[in-house]
Write a protein that holds these residues in place. Structure first.
Motif, PDB file in Angstrom:
ATOM      1  N   ARG A   1     -31.139  13.955 -72.944  1.00 21.23           N
ATOM      2  CA  ARG A   1     -30.792  13.313 -74.221  1.00 21.23           C
ATOM      3  C   ARG A   1     -32.061  12.903 -74.950  1.00 21.23           C
ATOM      4  O   ARG A   1     -32.373  11.718 -75.061  1.00 21.23           O
ATOM      5  N   PRO A   2     -32.820  13.860 -75.466  1.00 25.03           N
ATOM      6  CA  PRO A   2     -34.090  13.532 -76.123  1.00 25.03           C
ATOM      7  C   PRO A   2     -33.940  12.700 -77.391  1.00 25.03           C
ATOM      8  O   PRO A   2     -34.897  12.082 -77.841  1.00 25.03           O
ATOM      9  N   GLY A   3     -32.747  12.637 -77.947  1.00 26.53           N
ATOM     10  CA  GLY A   3     -32.512  11.817 -79.125  1.00 26.53           C
ATOM     11  C   GLY A   3     -31.878  10.479 -78.786  1.00 26.53           C
ATOM     12  O   GLY A   3     -31.508   9.729 -79.681  1.00 26.53           O
ATOM     13  N   GLY A   4     -31.765  10.164 -77.505  1.00 26.89           N
ATOM     14  CA  GLY A   4     -31.143   8.912 -77.066  1.00 26.89           C
ATOM     15  C   GLY A   4     -32.174   7.828 -76.810  1.00 26.89           C
ATOM     16  O   GLY A   4     -33.258   7.817 -77.381  1.00 26.89           O
ATOM     17  N   ALA A   5     -31.823   6.927 -75.932  1.00 26.30           N
ATOM     18  CA  ALA A   5     -32.698   5.803 -75.606  1.00 26.30           C
ATOM     19  C   ALA A   5     -34.033   6.295 -75.037  1.00 26.30           C
ATOM     20  O   ALA A   5     -34.084   7.317 -74.346  1.00 26.30           O
ATOM     21  N   HIS A   6     -35.092   5.565 -75.354  1.00 25.21           N
ATOM     22  CA  HIS A   6     -36.433   5.864 -74.866  1.00 25.21           C
ATOM     23  C   HIS A   6     -37.034   4.610 -74.245  1.00 25.21           C
ATOM     24  O   HIS A   6     -36.559   3.495 -74.489  1.00 25.21           O
ATOM     25  N   VAL A   7     -38.079   4.795 -73.489  1.00 20.70           N
ATOM     26  CA  VAL A   7     -38.811   3.689 -72.885  1.00 20.70           C
ATOM     27  C   VAL A   7     -40.275   3.828 -73.272  1.00 20.70           C
ATOM     28  O   VAL A   7     -40.844   4.918 -73.169  1.00 20.70           O
ATOM     29  N   ILE A   8     -40.851   2.729 -73.750  1.00 18.77           N
ATOM     30  CA  ILE A   8     -42.300   2.686 -73.937  1.00 18.77           C
ATOM     31  C   ILE A   8     -42.843   1.788 -72.830  1.00 18.77           C
ATOM     32  O   ILE A   8     -42.427   0.640 -72.681  1.00 18.77           O
ATOM     33  N   TYR A   9     -43.695   2.373 -72.005  1.00 20.42           N
ATOM     34  CA  TYR A   9     -44.327   1.635 -70.912  1.00 20.42           C
ATOM     35  C   TYR A   9     -45.614   1.018 -71.415  1.00 20.42           C
ATOM     36  O   TYR A   9     -46.317   1.616 -72.239  1.00 20.42           O
ATOM     37  N   PHE A  10     -45.937  -0.162 -70.925  1.00 18.66           N
ATOM     38  CA  PHE A  10     -47.191  -0.824 -71.301  1.00 18.66           C
ATOM     39  C   PHE A  10     -47.800  -1.476 -70.068  1.00 18.66           C
ATOM     40  O   PHE A  10     -47.169  -1.529 -69.014  1.00 18.66           O
ATOM     41  N   ASP A  11     -49.023  -1.929 -70.213  1.00 18.88           N
ATOM     42  CA  ASP A  11     -49.764  -2.536 -69.095  1.00 18.88           C
ATOM     43  C   ASP A  11     -49.782  -1.588 -67.901  1.00 18.88           C
ATOM     44  O   ASP A  11     -49.519  -1.975 -66.774  1.00 18.88           O
ATOM     45  N   HIS A  12     -50.078  -0.310 -68.194  1.00 14.36           N
ATOM     46  CA  HIS A  12     -50.201   0.737 -67.167  1.00 14.36           C
ATOM     47  C   HIS A  12     -48.947   0.847 -66.300  1.00 14.36           C
ATOM     48  O   HIS A  12     -49.022   1.028 -65.093  1.00 14.36           O
ATOM     49  N   GLY A  13     -47.779   0.701 -66.938  1.00 12.52           N
ATOM     50  CA  GLY A  13     -46.508   0.863 -66.242  1.00 12.52           C
ATOM     51  C   GLY A  13     -45.936  -0.401 -65.640  1.00 12.52           C
ATOM     52  O   GLY A  13     -44.845  -0.374 -65.078  1.00 12.52           O
ATOM     53  N   ARG A  14     -46.641  -1.532 -65.766  1.00 14.81           N
ATOM     54  CA  ARG A  14     -46.106  -2.784 -65.212  1.00 14.81           C
ATOM     55  C   ARG A  14     -44.943  -3.325 -66.030  1.00 14.81           C
ATOM     56  O   ARG A  14     -44.161  -4.133 -65.543  1.00 14.81           O
ATOM     57  N   GLY A  15     -44.859  -2.906 -67.284  1.00 13.95           N
ATOM     58  CA  GLY A  15     -43.780  -3.393 -68.136  1.00 13.95           C
ATOM     59  C   GLY A  15     -43.264  -2.294 -69.032  1.00 13.95           C
ATOM     60  O   GLY A  15     -43.896  -1.247 -69.181  1.00 13.95           O
ATOM     61  N   TRP A  16     -42.082  -2.532 -69.621  1.00 12.06           N
ATOM     62  CA  TRP A  16     -41.526  -1.535 -70.529  1.00 12.06           C
ATOM     63  C   TRP A  16     -40.548  -2.175 -71.496  1.00 12.06           C
ATOM     64  O   TRP A  16     -40.005  -3.249 -71.251  1.00 12.06           O
ATOM     65  N   LEU A  17     -40.360  -1.491 -72.600  1.00  8.49           N
ATOM     66  CA  LEU A  17     -39.332  -1.807 -73.581  1.00  8.49           C
ATOM     67  C   LEU A  17     -38.417  -0.593 -73.661  1.00  8.49           C
ATOM     68  O   LEU A  17     -38.892   0.526 -73.838  1.00  8.49           O
ATOM     69  N   ARG A  18     -37.125  -0.811 -73.523  1.00  7.90           N
ATOM     70  CA  ARG A  18     -36.173   0.282 -73.733  1.00  7.90           C
ATOM     71  C   ARG A  18     -35.628   0.115 -75.146  1.00  7.90           C
ATOM     72  O   ARG A  18     -35.255  -0.989 -75.549  1.00  7.90           O
ATOM     73  N   TYR A  19     -35.580   1.216 -75.887  1.00  2.00           N
ATOM     74  CA  TYR A  19     -35.181   1.119 -77.287  1.00  2.00           C
ATOM     75  C   TYR A  19     -34.449   2.374 -77.736  1.00  2.00           C
ATOM     76  O   TYR A  19     -34.517   3.418 -77.101  1.00  2.00           O
ATOM     77  N   VAL A  20     -33.760   2.225 -78.856  1.00  4.12           N
ATOM     78  CA  VAL A  20     -33.076   3.328 -79.521  1.00  4.12           C
ATOM     79  C   VAL A  20     -33.520   3.305 -80.976  1.00  4.12           C
ATOM     80  O   VAL A  20     -33.588   2.235 -81.591  1.00  4.12           O
ATOM     81  N   PHE A  21     -33.846   4.473 -81.503  1.00  6.31           N
ATOM     82  CA  PHE A  21     -34.212   4.595 -82.914  1.00  6.31           C
ATOM     83  C   PHE A  21     -33.062   5.244 -83.654  1.00  6.31           C
ATOM     84  O   PHE A  21     -32.572   6.299 -83.256  1.00  6.31           O
ATOM     85  N   THR A  22     -32.610   4.612 -84.717  1.00  6.72           N
ATOM     86  CA  THR A  22     -31.530   5.148 -85.534  1.00  6.72           C
ATOM     87  C   THR A  22     -32.118   5.558 -86.877  1.00  6.72           C
ATOM     88  O   THR A  22     -32.422   4.699 -87.709  1.00  6.72           O
ATOM     89  N   PRO A  23     -32.328   6.863 -87.093  1.00  2.79           N
ATOM     90  CA  PRO A  23     -32.990   7.332 -88.321  1.00  2.79           C
ATOM     91  C   PRO A  23     -32.029   7.497 -89.495  1.00  2.79           C
ATOM     92  O   PRO A  23     -31.905   8.569 -90.064  1.00  2.79           O
ATOM     93  N   ARG A  24     -31.339   6.418 -89.847  1.00  2.00           N
ATOM     94  CA  ARG A  24     -30.425   6.487 -90.988  1.00  2.00           C
ATOM     95  C   ARG A  24     -31.221   6.624 -92.279  1.00  2.00           C
ATOM     96  O   ARG A  24     -32.352   6.157 -92.376  1.00  2.00           O
ATOM     97  N   THR A  25     -30.609   7.241 -93.281  1.00  2.00           N
ATOM     98  CA  THR A  25     -31.270   7.368 -94.575  1.00  2.00           C
ATOM     99  C   THR A  25     -31.507   5.987 -95.172  1.00  2.00           C
ATOM    100  O   THR A  25     -32.569   5.696 -95.694  1.00  2.00           O
ATOM    101  N   ALA A  26     -30.507   5.128 -95.091  1.00  2.00           N
ATOM    102  CA  ALA A  26     -30.657   3.755 -95.551  1.00  2.00           C
ATOM    103  C   ALA A  26     -30.838   2.867 -94.324  1.00  2.00           C
ATOM    104  O   ALA A  26     -30.059   2.928 -93.385  1.00  2.00           O
ATOM    105  N   ASP A  27     -31.873   2.090 -94.329  1.00  2.00           N
ATOM    106  CA  ASP A  27     -32.131   1.107 -93.276  1.00  2.00           C
ATOM    107  C   ASP A  27     -32.300   1.700 -91.881  1.00  2.00           C
ATOM    108  O   ASP A  27     -31.578   1.346 -90.954  1.00  2.00           O
ATOM    109  N   PRO A  28     -33.248   2.629 -91.698  1.00  2.00           N
ATOM    110  CA  PRO A  28     -33.513   3.099 -90.327  1.00  2.00           C
ATOM    111  C   PRO A  28     -34.065   1.947 -89.493  1.00  2.00           C
ATOM    112  O   PRO A  28     -34.735   1.062 -90.028  1.00  2.00           O
ATOM    113  N   GLN A  29     -33.779   1.939 -88.222  1.00  2.00           N
ATOM    114  CA  GLN A  29     -34.252   0.831 -87.408  1.00  2.00           C
ATOM    115  C   GLN A  29     -34.410   1.198 -85.950  1.00  2.00           C
ATOM    116  O   GLN A  29     -33.853   2.171 -85.472  1.00  2.00           O
ATOM    117  N   ILE A  30     -35.181   0.369 -85.264  1.00  2.00           N
ATOM    118  CA  ILE A  30     -35.382   0.441 -83.826  1.00  2.00           C
ATOM    119  C   ILE A  30     -34.669  -0.766 -83.231  1.00  2.00           C
ATOM    120  O   ILE A  30     -34.847  -1.891 -83.723  1.00  2.00           O
TER     121      ILE A  30
END
Length: 107
Positions: free
Chosen positions: A70-99
């Motif tokens: 599901r490459p268009g689904g939820a993603h994870v950005i890892y930080f602090d060399h993998g010690r932490g992460w944020l899971r997020y979804v990006f919605t690329p709507r024409t009006a008001d796109p958001q993460i």
């Protein structure tokens, strides 16, 4: 992405659980979270699609889909060399796109 969508900076919203998780972290970890969020809201494509798109991320950060099928689904950005992460979804709507960030973890 097409030119029909607004560009960065993107709006980023936190679920209550993710925001509470961020607020309980030590200051150094919160700085990592803030840096990861800054990368997400300023990049042209928050899913970092394409070859070497994530190469411009600061040292210690990387991005991947939660499910490779599901490459268009939820993603994870890892930080602090993998010690932490944020899971997020990006919605690329024409009006008001958001993460939407729904998980914030740091170990």
């Amino acid at each position: 992405m097409t030119s029909d969508f607004m560009g960065p900076p993107w709006q980023a919203d936190w679920t209550k659980e993710a925001e509470d998780g961020r607020n309980t972290l030590p200051a150094a970890a919160q700085a990592w979270v803030d840096a990861a969020r800054a990368e997400l809201v300023t990049v042209q494509d928050p899913y970092f699609r394409g070859i070497d798109k994530a190469a411009d991320l600061p040292a210690g950060m990387s991005v991947e889909p939660v499910q490779s099928t599901r490459p268009g689904g939820a993603h994870v950005i890892y930080f602090d060399h993998g010690r932490g992460w944020l899971r997020y979804v990006f919605t690329p709507r024409t009006a008001d796109p958001q993460i939407v960030i729904d998980e914030c973890i740091w170990l």
